[in-house]
Scaffold this active site. Sequence first.
Site, PDB file in Angstrom:
ATOM      1  N   TYR A 150     -15.093   5.678 -13.181  1.00 24.59           N
ATOM      2  CA  TYR A 150     -14.757   4.715 -12.121  1.00 24.59           C
ATOM      3  C   TYR A 150     -15.285   3.325 -12.466  1.00 24.59           C
ATOM      4  O   TYR A 150     -14.554   2.330 -12.451  1.00 24.59           O
ATOM      5  CB  TYR A 150     -15.330   5.199 -10.785  1.00 24.59           C
ATOM      6  CG  TYR A 150     -15.299   4.137  -9.712  1.00 24.59           C
ATOM      7  CD1 TYR A 150     -14.089   3.714  -9.176  1.00 24.59           C
ATOM      8  CD2 TYR A 150     -16.478   3.538  -9.257  1.00 24.59           C
ATOM      9  CE1 TYR A 150     -14.050   2.718  -8.219  1.00 24.59           C
ATOM     10  CE2 TYR A 150     -16.449   2.549  -8.295  1.00 24.59           C
ATOM     11  CZ  TYR A 150     -15.238   2.144  -7.788  1.00 24.59           C
ATOM     12  OH  TYR A 150     -15.197   1.145  -6.842  1.00 24.59           O
ATOM     13  N   SER A 206     -17.016  -3.678  -8.412  1.00 17.17           N
ATOM     14  CA  SER A 206     -18.051  -2.768  -7.921  1.00 17.17           C
ATOM     15  C   SER A 206     -19.348  -2.945  -8.702  1.00 17.17           C
ATOM     16  O   SER A 206     -19.325  -3.272  -9.895  1.00 17.17           O
ATOM     17  CB  SER A 206     -17.551  -1.329  -8.107  1.00 17.17           C
ATOM     18  OG  SER A 206     -18.601  -0.414  -7.935  1.00 17.17           O
ATOM     19  N   PHE A 244     -21.658  -3.576  -3.433  1.00 19.05           N
ATOM     20  CA  PHE A 244     -22.539  -2.419  -3.433  1.00 19.05           C
ATOM     21  C   PHE A 244     -21.902  -1.417  -2.457  1.00 19.05           C
ATOM     22  O   PHE A 244     -20.709  -1.216  -2.522  1.00 19.05           O
ATOM     23  CB  PHE A 244     -23.982  -2.884  -3.153  1.00 19.05           C
ATOM     24  CG  PHE A 244     -24.536  -3.555  -4.419  1.00 19.05           C
ATOM     25  CD1 PHE A 244     -23.964  -4.721  -4.921  1.00 19.05           C
ATOM     26  CD2 PHE A 244     -25.560  -2.971  -5.147  1.00 19.05           C
ATOM     27  CE1 PHE A 244     -24.406  -5.296  -6.124  1.00 19.05           C
ATOM     28  CE2 PHE A 244     -26.016  -3.540  -6.341  1.00 19.05           C
ATOM     29  CZ  PHE A 244     -25.445  -4.700  -6.823  1.00 19.05           C
ATOM     30  N   LEU A 262     -21.837   8.758   2.008  1.00 19.56           N
ATOM     31  CA  LEU A 262     -23.013   9.208   2.754  1.00 19.56           C
ATOM     32  C   LEU A 262     -22.903   8.945   4.261  1.00 19.56           C
ATOM     33  O   LEU A 262     -23.112   9.857   5.069  1.00 19.56           O
ATOM     34  CB  LEU A 262     -24.269   8.527   2.186  1.00 19.56           C
ATOM     35  CG  LEU A 262     -25.562   8.881   2.890  1.00 19.56           C
ATOM     36  CD1 LEU A 262     -25.878  10.364   2.746  1.00 19.56           C
ATOM     37  CD2 LEU A 262     -26.722   8.036   2.354  1.00 19.56           C
ATOM     38  N   GLY A 318     -23.715  11.402 -12.301  1.00 19.75           N
ATOM     39  CA  GLY A 318     -23.261  10.012 -12.361  1.00 19.75           C
ATOM     40  C   GLY A 318     -23.928   9.090 -11.356  1.00 19.75           C
ATOM     41  O   GLY A 318     -23.538   7.938 -11.224  1.00 19.75           O
ATOM     42  N   ASP A 319     -24.935   9.576 -10.614  1.00 21.85           N
ATOM     43  CA  ASP A 319     -25.605   8.752  -9.601  1.00 21.85           C
ATOM     44  C   ASP A 319     -26.807   7.996 -10.182  1.00 21.85           C
ATOM     45  O   ASP A 319     -27.807   8.619 -10.555  1.00 21.85           O
ATOM     46  CB  ASP A 319     -26.145   9.635  -8.462  1.00 21.85           C
ATOM     47  CG  ASP A 319     -25.164   9.793  -7.327  1.00 21.85           C
ATOM     48  OD1 ASP A 319     -24.183   9.031  -7.271  1.00 21.85           O
ATOM     49  OD2 ASP A 319     -25.396  10.687  -6.485  1.00 21.85           O
ATOM     50  N   PHE A 336      -7.160  -4.649  -3.803  1.00 22.17           N
ATOM     51  CA  PHE A 336      -8.073  -3.554  -3.438  1.00 22.17           C
ATOM     52  C   PHE A 336      -7.584  -2.199  -3.943  1.00 22.17           C
ATOM     53  O   PHE A 336      -8.388  -1.278  -4.077  1.00 22.17           O
ATOM     54  CB  PHE A 336      -8.196  -3.442  -1.911  1.00 22.17           C
ATOM     55  CG  PHE A 336      -8.815  -4.634  -1.257  1.00 22.17           C
ATOM     56  CD1 PHE A 336     -10.190  -4.762  -1.169  1.00 22.17           C
ATOM     57  CD2 PHE A 336      -8.020  -5.637  -0.735  1.00 22.17           C
ATOM     58  CE1 PHE A 336     -10.761  -5.865  -0.570  1.00 22.17           C
ATOM     59  CE2 PHE A 336      -8.585  -6.751  -0.138  1.00 22.17           C
ATOM     60  CZ  PHE A 336      -9.954  -6.855  -0.051  1.00 22.17           C
ATOM     61  N   LYS A 364     -13.307  -0.384 -13.498  1.00 26.57           N
ATOM     62  CA  LYS A 364     -13.524  -1.677 -12.831  1.00 26.57           C
ATOM     63  C   LYS A 364     -13.889  -2.753 -13.852  1.00 26.57           C
ATOM     64  O   LYS A 364     -13.436  -3.891 -13.755  1.00 26.57           O
ATOM     65  CB  LYS A 364     -14.620  -1.547 -11.767  1.00 26.57           C
ATOM     66  CG  LYS A 364     -14.193  -0.744 -10.547  1.00 26.57           C
ATOM     67  CD  LYS A 364     -13.212  -1.516  -9.692  1.00 26.57           C
ATOM     68  CE  LYS A 364     -12.678  -0.695  -8.528  1.00 26.57           C
ATOM     69  NZ  LYS A 364     -11.759  -1.429  -7.659  1.00 26.57           N
ATOM     70  N   ASP A 405       0.861  -1.200   0.000  1.00 31.25           N
ATOM     71  CA  ASP A 405       0.000   0.000   0.000  1.00 31.25           C
ATOM     72  C   ASP A 405       0.892   1.244   0.000  1.00 31.25           C
ATOM     73  O   ASP A 405       1.887   1.288   0.737  1.00 31.25           O
ATOM     74  CB  ASP A 405      -0.886  -0.016   1.261  1.00 31.25           C
ATOM     75  CG  ASP A 405      -2.078   0.920   1.161  1.00 31.25           C
ATOM     76  OD1 ASP A 405      -3.217   0.444   1.324  1.00 31.25           O
ATOM     77  OD2 ASP A 405      -1.861   2.143   0.927  1.00 31.25           O
TER      78      ASP A 405
HETATM   79  N1  UDP Z   1     -25.305  11.235  -0.914  1.00 30.10           N
HETATM   80  C1  UDP Z   1     -26.004  12.339  -0.457  1.00 30.10           C
HETATM   81  N2  UDP Z   1     -25.334  13.265   0.270  1.00 30.10           N
HETATM   82  C2  UDP Z   1     -24.001  13.166   0.578  1.00 30.10           C
HETATM   83  C3  UDP Z   1     -23.297  12.024   0.111  1.00 30.10           C
HETATM   84  C4  UDP Z   1     -23.985  11.090  -0.638  1.00 30.10           C
HETATM   85  O1  UDP Z   1     -27.203  12.496  -0.703  1.00 30.10           O
HETATM   86  O2  UDP Z   1     -23.454  14.061   1.229  1.00 30.10           O
HETATM   87  C5  UDP Z   1     -26.018  10.213  -1.676  1.00 30.10           C
HETATM   88  C6  UDP Z   1     -25.448   9.942  -3.057  1.00 30.10           C
HETATM   89  O3  UDP Z   1     -25.993  10.835  -4.010  1.00 30.10           O
HETATM   90  C7  UDP Z   1     -25.859   8.490  -3.281  1.00 30.10           C
HETATM   91  C8  UDP Z   1     -25.874   7.885  -1.873  1.00 30.10           C
HETATM   92  O4  UDP Z   1     -25.909   8.985  -0.973  1.00 30.10           O
HETATM   93  O5  UDP Z   1     -27.149   8.434  -3.795  1.00 30.10           O
HETATM   94  C9  UDP Z   1     -24.645   7.059  -1.575  1.00 30.10           C
HETATM   95  O6  UDP Z   1     -23.508   7.829  -1.923  1.00 30.10           O
HETATM   96  P1  UDP Z   1     -22.040   7.354  -1.598  1.00 30.10           P
HETATM   97  O7  UDP Z   1     -21.099   8.419  -2.113  1.00 30.10           O
HETATM   98  O8  UDP Z   1     -21.932   6.993  -0.152  1.00 30.10           O
HETATM   99  O9  UDP Z   1     -21.867   6.013  -2.415  1.00 30.10           O
HETATM  100  P2  UDP Z   1     -22.055   5.677  -3.982  1.00 30.10           P
HETATM  101  O10 UDP Z   1     -23.415   5.032  -4.072  1.00 30.10           O
HETATM  102  O11 UDP Z   1     -21.921   6.925  -4.761  1.00 30.10           O
HETATM  103  O12 UDP Z   1     -20.963   4.705  -4.263  1.00 30.10           O
END
Ligand code: UDP
Length: 329
Positions: free
Chosen positions: A141, A117, A169, A190, A283-284, A73, A145, A31
């Site tokens: 990203y 992922s 997930f 989050l 991208g969500d 990882f 992967k 690492d």
């Molecule tokens: N999210 C949010 N507010 C934050 C951070 C994340 O609403 O401050 C939402 C984000 O848009 C997603 C979910 O929480 O829908 C999970 O985000 P995270 O970055 O934890 O993981 P991801 O699913 O992007 O890998």
Amino acid sequence: MNILVTGGAGYVGSHCVRNLCEAGHSVVVYDHLEVGHRQAVDPRARLVVGDLGDATLLGNTLSEGSFDAVMHFAALADVNESVNHPLRYYRNNVVNSIRLLEAMRDHDVKRLVFSSSCAVYGIPPAVPISEDMPKNPVNPYGRTKLAIEWAIQDSAAAWGLGATALRYFNAAGAAEDGTIGEDHDPESHLIPRVLKVALGQGEQLSIFGVDYPTPDGSCVRDYIHVEDLGDIHRMALDTQPEGCFRCYNVGTGRGVSVKELIEAAREVTGCDIPATSAPRREGDPPELYADPARAMSDLGWKPKYTEIRRTLETAWAWHRANPQGFTGT
Ligand code: UDP
């Protein structure tokens, strides 16, 4: 087994290293510590500080260890950052993984578990997501992967690599005994962001998007506990057939919305956690949760943490005890 773990000082990697050490395996962590933390590395493991791009150090490490297997990882994993800096992601994730595969081939290491992922699926046609659904990643990203999975799959066919890609997930939670947990800088995820607001380290949480086609309008995700991830990595390694590529979706099978998660965090922490609506994040995908049936039947794996409250309790215990993360310890 003698196991090399790249990125073993990172969030998921460090929990998997602990799991391997507890099962009696001998572990070397490789690492560069730019994202990971020295304090997160299990004291039973040996730490080599280096970059996967350093072919000499990687080659020497593999020569010295007589390794049976690699767990990989090491990667950049911030979706938003990958949109703005795609080439950094392709170099770090794809180019370095190819270097690792070449080194494994040259040193005759033929077992691999790869940290993939659910981002490889992009916006799925339906939920829950099974392994045979189309792979259409919607951000750099996820594309890195998927590209790595292809390189691994082709290596399995060409030179007998036995490999499992674990498409997880949302990794969540912390070690049950409170010794290690999640610490990113900057923090984009989050759960740590919610808990930082509970700790008074932020005024309020922004909910990125409240107009998605989901039951409450906020995004739905599948939060899988890092200790459950530790179990499945070890089980994948234990059962890895030679010359064969496998892939598994790793989640609880249950979707939790951002709003539901904030509400559960209020109950667990006893704190107010103010939250406000904010624009969607680029991208969500709206809704992602796993169909983990294949992993459960093939590997005999079963997630222990199926309630978001339990997962949040472990994360909260870590964040409360380490409000500045590892750097504060
Ligand atoms: N999210 C949010 N507010 C934050 C951070 C994340 O609403 O401050 C939402 C984000 O848009 C997603 C979910 O929480 O829908 C999970 O985000 P995270 O970055 O934890 O993981 P991801 O699913 O992007 O890998």
